[in-house]
Each structure stands twice: as C-alpha cells, then as structure tokens.
Design a protein around this motif. Sequence first.
Motif, PDB file in Angstrom:
ATOM      1  N   PRO A  11       0.803  -1.239   0.000  1.00 12.67           N
ATOM      2  CA  PRO A  11       0.000   0.000   0.000  1.00 12.67           C
ATOM      3  C   PRO A  11       0.826   1.275   0.000  1.00 12.67           C
ATOM      4  N   LEU A  12       2.115   1.194   0.336  1.00  8.86           N
ATOM      5  CA  LEU A  12       2.965   2.387   0.343  1.00  8.86           C
ATOM      6  C   LEU A  12       4.038   2.359  -0.739  1.00  8.86           C
ATOM      7  N   SER A  13       3.933   1.436  -1.683  1.00  2.33           N
ATOM      8  CA  SER A  13       4.969   1.328  -2.711  1.00  2.33           C
ATOM      9  C   SER A  13       4.879   2.452  -3.739  1.00  2.33           C
ATOM     10  N   MET A  14       3.702   3.072  -3.883  1.00  2.00           N
ATOM     11  CA  MET A  14       3.522   4.197  -4.798  1.00  2.00           C
ATOM     12  C   MET A  14       4.022   3.872  -6.206  1.00  2.00           C
ATOM     13  N   GLU A  15       3.618   2.718  -6.695  1.00  2.00           N
ATOM     14  CA  GLU A  15       3.987   2.260  -8.033  1.00  2.00           C
ATOM     15  C   GLU A  15       5.481   1.947  -8.162  1.00  2.00           C
ATOM     16  N   GLY A  16       6.201   1.957  -7.055  1.00  2.00           N
ATOM     17  CA  GLY A  16       7.629   1.637  -7.101  1.00  2.00           C
ATOM     18  C   GLY A  16       7.879   0.205  -6.683  1.00  2.00           C
ATOM     19  N   ARG A  17       9.111  -0.074  -6.205  1.00  2.00           N
ATOM     20  CA  ARG A  17       9.462  -1.420  -5.775  1.00  2.00           C
ATOM     21  C   ARG A  17       8.788  -1.750  -4.448  1.00  2.00           C
ATOM     22  N   LEU A  18       8.593  -3.049  -4.217  1.00  2.26           N
ATOM     23  CA  LEU A  18       8.051  -3.480  -2.934  1.00  2.26           C
ATOM     24  C   LEU A  18       8.930  -3.020  -1.786  1.00  2.26           C
ATOM     25  N   LEU A  19      10.246  -3.109  -1.979  1.00  2.45           N
ATOM     26  CA  LEU A  19      11.169  -2.716  -0.913  1.00  2.45           C
ATOM     27  C   LEU A  19      11.016  -1.247  -0.542  1.00  2.45           C
ATOM     28  N   ASP A  20      10.682  -0.408  -1.522  1.00  2.00           N
ATOM     29  CA  ASP A  20      10.451   1.004  -1.217  1.00  2.00           C
ATOM     30  C   ASP A  20       9.263   1.160  -0.270  1.00  2.00           C
ATOM     31  N   GLY A  21       8.230   0.363  -0.504  1.00  2.13           N
ATOM     32  CA  GLY A  21       7.062   0.403   0.366  1.00  2.13           C
ATOM     33  C   GLY A  21       7.398  -0.055   1.772  1.00  2.13           C
ATOM     34  N   PHE A  22       8.205  -1.113   1.892  1.00  3.58           N
ATOM     35  CA  PHE A  22       8.587  -1.602   3.216  1.00  3.58           C
ATOM     36  C   PHE A  22       9.457  -0.577   3.949  1.00  3.58           C
ATOM     37  N   ASP A  23      10.319   0.114   3.212  1.00  2.21           N
ATOM     38  CA  ASP A  23      11.147   1.158   3.837  1.00  2.21           C
ATOM     39  C   ASP A  23      10.272   2.275   4.407  1.00  2.21           C
ATOM     40  N   ARG A  24       9.290   2.714   3.629  1.00  2.00           N
ATOM     41  CA  ARG A  24       8.389   3.770   4.106  1.00  2.00           C
ATOM     42  C   ARG A  24       7.581   3.294   5.311  1.00  2.00           C
ATOM     43  N   GLU A  25       7.155   2.051   5.243  1.00  2.00           N
ATOM     44  CA  GLU A  25       6.343   1.510   6.335  1.00  2.00           C
ATOM     45  C   GLU A  25       7.155   1.427   7.633  1.00  2.00           C
ATOM     46  N   ARG A  26       8.401   0.976   7.561  1.00  2.00           N
ATOM     47  CA  ARG A  26       9.232   0.880   8.767  1.00  2.00           C
ATOM     48  C   ARG A  26       9.454   2.252   9.391  1.00  2.00           C
ATOM     49  N   GLU A  27       9.664   3.250   8.544  1.00  2.21           N
ATOM     50  CA  GLU A  27       9.859   4.604   9.069  1.00  2.21           C
ATOM     51  C   GLU A  27       8.586   5.100   9.747  1.00  2.21           C
ATOM     52  N   LEU A  28       7.448   4.798   9.143  1.00  4.65           N
ATOM     53  CA  LEU A  28       6.168   5.212   9.693  1.00  4.65           C
ATOM     54  C   LEU A  28       5.886   4.530  11.030  1.00  4.65           C
ATOM     55  N   LEU A  29       6.376   3.305  11.161  1.00  3.52           N
ATOM     56  CA  LEU A  29       6.097   2.495  12.351  1.00  3.52           C
ATOM     57  C   LEU A  29       7.087   2.715  13.497  1.00  3.52           C
TER      58      LEU A  29
END
Length: 286
Positions: free
Chosen positions: A109-127
């Motif tokens: 949900p946070l990949s923003m059309e990019g790589r899955l890893l980008d989404g996980f990076d954003r999620e970890r920062e958010l968490l």
Amino acid sequence: MTPLTTFVLVTGMTGAGRGTAAKALEKLGYYVIDNLPARMIEGAVDAAEGADVARLAVVVDSRSGAFYSGLVDALESLRERGIRARVLYLEAADEVLVRRQEAARRPHPLSMEGRLLDGFDRERELLRAVRGRADIVVDTSNLNVHQLARRVQAAFEEPGATGLRASVMSFGFKYGIPIDADMVADMRFLPNPYWVDELRPLSGLDAAVSDYVLSQPKAPEFLAAYENLVDMLTDGFLHEDKRFLTIAIGCTGGRHRSVAMSEAFAERLRSHGVRTLVVHRDLGRE
C-alpha cells in the motif's frame, strides 16, 4: 455495563502475519476490529464498553493513508483511563516480506507504483515510534501460521493472570540473532556435539545430545545463574507491565547446544510457575 479490561493493538509490517495474530486473538475471546484508523480507537473502546465487550483487539495497518497519525496519543489516552493497552508488533525480514507479498499478488500500500522494498522502507519509518512502544515484538520470518498463533496464544491467553510468561527460543548465530529477543545467551562456550560423530546427525531434542550437553561442567552452572538472573528481573518486568519475555539461546547452527539448553531452561522456568513456550527457530535448517 462491563468495563473494558484489556486492549490489544496489533500492528507491524505488511505480510508479517497481522491477520493470523487477529484470528488467534479471536479464539481467545477478543472482539477484533481490522483496519481501524487511529482517530477512531477511543470511539471503538467506548462502543465496546457499551456493548459489554471486556477484551478488544484492533488491527492498525497502512491501508489507510495517514493511519498512524495520533496512534501514540490514542494509546496514552487509553492508559490514562485505566485501560491496559498492549501493543503487539509483528516484524519479518525484507526478503521474507517480499516473497509473501508476491505470493499474495498484492502491491504494497505504500509502494507508490515503485518497488516493494520502497514500500517496506516507508512503512518501517512510519512504524518507528509505535515499534518503540511495543510490549511484544515477534519476528515471524521463520514461523508458520500455526507457530505464530501459538506465540500469540502464549502471550495473551488468560488476561487476568498476573505472572510472567516467557518464550524460550533456540537459534543459530550463523542465521542471525532474533530481532524480537529481550535477552540473548550464547552457548558456544560449551563443547560442540557436532564434532562427536555419533551425535552429529542428531539434535538437542534427542536424549543422547541433551545428556552430552547438560553433562558439561559449565552447563548446570549457566542454567542456575541465568535462572537467578531472570528471577531477579521478574519483579521489575512486572512492575513495568512487561509480562511476556522472549529469551533467545544460541549456538553456532541452532541444532545441538542451544536446543538442549533451551529445553532445560524452559523446564526451570516452569518450575517457578512461569508459563513457558519453547520455539526452535533454526532446527532443521542445516
């Protein structure tokens, strides 16, 4: 009207097992609400009390945009109301999360059309802030759904209990230290059964290996000293409302020494009335 006695927030990384944890809590008698924005938590608590719900669990994740906004404040507000609010945080290694997400064929949900890893990076920062306040962190990288359910059950069943609960986890240092460990012990000071030909194919669950490890002069000394350490810390943990402790016991590969010592240490904890679950994280990987 029945007062709400226990509130559990289930959160963590996408693909780490939030759904499995929620189902396990439902089986324990919790009323579970999935994907609730932080600003609605207090309203859900009020509604639960009005409906005579004593135990409520809420799953909060990144499917709603600014879902973390106000989450820490909501938790503090519940605690000020005298509600025991506990946070269960689920984590897993990036490669495991990617594999699970690809298998589910869902974008992050946070990949923003990019790589899955980008989404996980954003999620970890958010968490980050919520993870820092977590009462229980579980690394699900090497757990199947049944093992995760047992971990959740061990942590949350019988919510009226006041004593300490523990999970004793054997592991291999070659595979990394468990990220959800509260305490870590290193068994590599003991002779390695791997170098005994007849013991090499066995594991610490076999009597021959267990007898060999526990017969080493320093093994009972360690068990007694570590038992005393946990006993010394228990009152402090309970005072701080930390009621679930993960103790990781490692050796080189997580097959012989750590397994035997984990089983032996768990028995000592149980003799003190500590409800103890044993998990052998890396057994069978070699």
